[in-house]
Design an enzyme around this catalytic site. Structure first.
Site, short mmCIF file in Angstrom:
data_model
loop_
_atom_site.label_atom_id
_atom_site.label_comp_id
_atom_site.label_asym_id
_atom_site.label_seq_id
_atom_site.Cartn_x
_atom_site.Cartn_y
_atom_site.Cartn_z
N GLY A 104 17.28 3.63 -22.61
CA GLY A 104 17.63 3.30 -21.78
C GLY A 104 18.96 4.12 -20.41
O GLY A 104 19.68 4.44 -19.38
N GLU A 107 17.25 6.96 -19.70
CA GLU A 107 16.59 6.83 -18.11
C GLU A 107 18.04 6.86 -16.98
O GLU A 107 17.29 7.22 -15.78
CB GLU A 107 15.81 5.90 -18.28
CG GLU A 107 14.56 5.63 -19.59
CD GLU A 107 14.39 4.27 -19.94
OE1 GLU A 107 14.89 3.76 -20.93
OE2 GLU A 107 12.58 4.58 -19.56
N GLU A 127 12.95 4.96 -28.68
CA GLU A 127 12.21 3.15 -28.50
C GLU A 127 10.84 3.64 -29.22
O GLU A 127 10.54 2.75 -30.06
CB GLU A 127 11.73 4.07 -27.02
CG GLU A 127 13.06 3.15 -26.22
CD GLU A 127 12.98 3.50 -25.09
OE1 GLU A 127 13.32 5.21 -25.87
OE2 GLU A 127 14.35 3.60 -24.44
C1 HXC Z 1 23.34 -2.94 -30.17
C2 HXC Z 1 24.44 -0.13 -30.58
C3 HXC Z 1 23.22 0.62 -30.08
C4 HXC Z 1 21.99 -0.02 -29.52
C5 HXC Z 1 24.55 1.71 -30.37
N1 HXC Z 1 24.85 0.20 -31.33
N2 HXC Z 1 23.54 1.63 -30.36
N3 HXC Z 1 24.19 -1.50 -30.69
N4 HXC Z 1 21.90 -1.70 -29.37
N5 HXC Z 1 21.51 0.92 -28.18
C6 HXC Z 1 26.04 -0.43 -31.82
C7 HXC Z 1 25.08 -0.81 -33.21
O1 HXC Z 1 25.06 -2.21 -33.80
C8 HXC Z 1 26.83 -0.27 -33.80
O2 HXC Z 1 27.55 -1.86 -33.82
C9 HXC Z 1 27.83 0.28 -33.11
O3 HXC Z 1 27.51 0.40 -32.13
C10 HXC Z 1 28.34 1.31 -33.66
O4 HXC Z 1 26.67 1.94 -34.07
P1 HXC Z 1 26.66 2.93 -35.61
O5 HXC Z 1 24.82 2.83 -35.19
O6 HXC Z 1 27.26 2.09 -36.73
O7 HXC Z 1 26.58 4.13 -35.73
P2 HXC Z 1 25.97 5.87 -35.81
O8 HXC Z 1 25.83 5.56 -37.53
O9 HXC Z 1 27.28 7.03 -35.66
O10 HXC Z 1 24.88 5.33 -34.75
C11 HXC Z 1 24.99 5.43 -33.29
C12 HXC Z 1 23.43 6.23 -32.96
C13 HXC Z 1 23.03 4.57 -33.47
C14 HXC Z 1 22.70 6.92 -33.07
C15 HXC Z 1 23.57 4.96 -31.32
O11 HXC Z 1 23.46 3.51 -32.64
C16 HXC Z 1 21.07 4.53 -32.70
O12 HXC Z 1 20.86 5.02 -33.11
N6 HXC Z 1 21.28 3.42 -31.95
C17 HXC Z 1 20.27 3.04 -30.95
C18 HXC Z 1 19.61 3.95 -29.70
C19 HXC Z 1 17.96 3.20 -29.75
O13 HXC Z 1 17.39 3.28 -30.67
N7 HXC Z 1 18.18 3.58 -28.37
C20 HXC Z 1 16.70 2.48 -27.50
C21 HXC Z 1 17.18 1.43 -27.33
S1 HXC Z 1 16.01 0.54 -26.39
P3 HXC Z 1 28.52 -2.39 -34.73
O14 HXC Z 1 28.60 -3.66 -34.19
O15 HXC Z 1 27.36 -2.60 -36.23
O16 HXC Z 1 29.50 -1.32 -35.17
C22 HXC Z 1 16.09 1.37 -24.99
C23 HXC Z 1 15.18 1.03 -23.89
C24 HXC Z 1 15.29 1.00 -21.92
O17 HXC Z 1 16.82 1.53 -24.44
C25 HXC Z 1 14.89 0.13 -21.22
C26 HXC Z 1 14.37 -1.91 -21.45
C27 HXC Z 1 13.61 -1.86 -20.44
#
Ligand code: HXC
Length: 253
Positions: A104, A107, A127
């Site tokens: 997102g 996006e 995603e």
């Molecule tokens: C919730 C998130 C998050 C996310 C990061 N965090 N991304 N929390 N949702 N999308 C939080 C982690 O839980 C963590 O919190 C803190 O941020 C730090 O993240 P880490 O993973 O510990 O750090 P790092 O190893 O440096 O990795 C960073 C990262 C990774 C590469 C951004 O967190 C990651 O891959 N995040 C997911 C990205 C993703 O898949 N996005 C797409 C989402 S779906 P804590 O509390 O544990 O410290 C989407 C759909 C949109 O966007 C459309 C909807 C209709």
């Protein structure tokens, strides 16, 4: 505040402000972001917006996987309109991408007109690794903006690309050192503000509406917008300033 709105010299700076979670978009962040974009749309003093993320690491890591995605599975849960879908804003929007723009987060970038990135920015749609597809326009905007194979690479591999690659394929306008990101975005915004604001909005609206039209229909739309602009005070000021060899003073009238 989860989304910060600041304005100066006709430019609003809108900051996603949840740096401890990589500016992930929870339902609360989404609601504030939607409200803030409507505030920008309706603020007559503001002509251009810059969207950025708080902190050094992320523009936004996308929808909050723990707080937002499970809610979206609930059919009775509806989000308000956003710039990614449902909210048309004809004022220009610049993305100042200060780090990761994932899911997102990317996006939101795709819904912006001008995109300036710091060298550490990365862009991706992870995603598919969650068993999902992008839900805020990624599958539709990326193939319209990029060569098919590059859009497919981003969407199907789920692996982020870096800022230089994003620049090379035309996803972003410019890559700068992190310390120069906001000043560069502000310079671009100031440059846009030197132009007639009604003309700028008409140009953006014609671009967006024209994308979904045949060339003939698009040319007719352009003609009608052009005719409308010739009746504005800004147009009179523009041609007077040219003849008088001075800078125009546009009022948006
Ligand atoms: C919730 C998130 C998050 C996310 C990061 N965090 N991304 N929390 N949702 N999308 C939080 C982690 O839980 C963590 O919190 C803190 O941020 C730090 O993240 P880490 O993973 O510990 O750090 P790092 O190893 O440096 O990795 C960073 C990262 C990774 C590469 C951004 O967190 C990651 O891959 N995040 C997911 C990205 C993703 O898949 N996005 C797409 C989402 S779906 P804590 O509390 O544990 O410290 C989407 C759909 C949109 O966007 C459309 C909807 C209709």
């Amino acid at each position: 505040m989860l989304v910060v709105y600041e304005k100066s010299d006709h430019v609003a700076t809108i900051t996603l402000n949840r740096p401890e979670a990589f500016n992930a978009i929870s339902p609360e962040v989404y609601q504030e972001f939607s409200d803030t974009m409507i505030r920008f749309r309706d603020d007559p003093d503001v002509w251009v917006a810059i969207i950025t993320g708080a902190g050094q690491k992320a523009f936004s890591a996308g929808a909050d996987i723990k707080q937002m995605l499970p809610r979206l599975a609930d059919k009775s849960f509806a989000l308000p309109p956003g710039i990614m879908r449902g909210l048309n804003i004809w004022k220009p929007i610049i993305a100042a991408i200060n780090g990761l723009a994932l899911g997102g987060g990317l996006e939101i970038v795709l819904a912006c007109d001008i995109r300036i990135a710091a060298e550490n920015a990365r862009f991706g749609t992870p995603e598919v690794s969650l068993g999902l597809i992008p839900g805020w326009g990624g599958t539709q905007r990326l193939p319209r903006m990029l060569p098919w194979c590059k859009a497919a690479e981003i969407l199907l591999m789920g692996k982020p690309i870096d800022a230089q690659e994003a620049y090379r394929i035309g996803l972003i306008n410019k890559v700068v050192a992190p310390a120069e990101l906001m000043s560069t975005a502000q310079e671009w915004a100031a440059r846009i503000c030197e132009n007639g604001p009604i003309a700028i909005r008409a140009a953006k609206e014609a671009m967006i509406r024209g994308m979904n039209m045949s060339l003939d229909d698009g040319l007719r739309l352009e003609e009608s917008f052009f005719a409308g602009l010739t009746t504005t005070e800004d147009f009179k000021e523009g041609i007077s300033a040219f003849a008088e060899k001075r800078k125009p003073q546009y009022k948006g009238e």
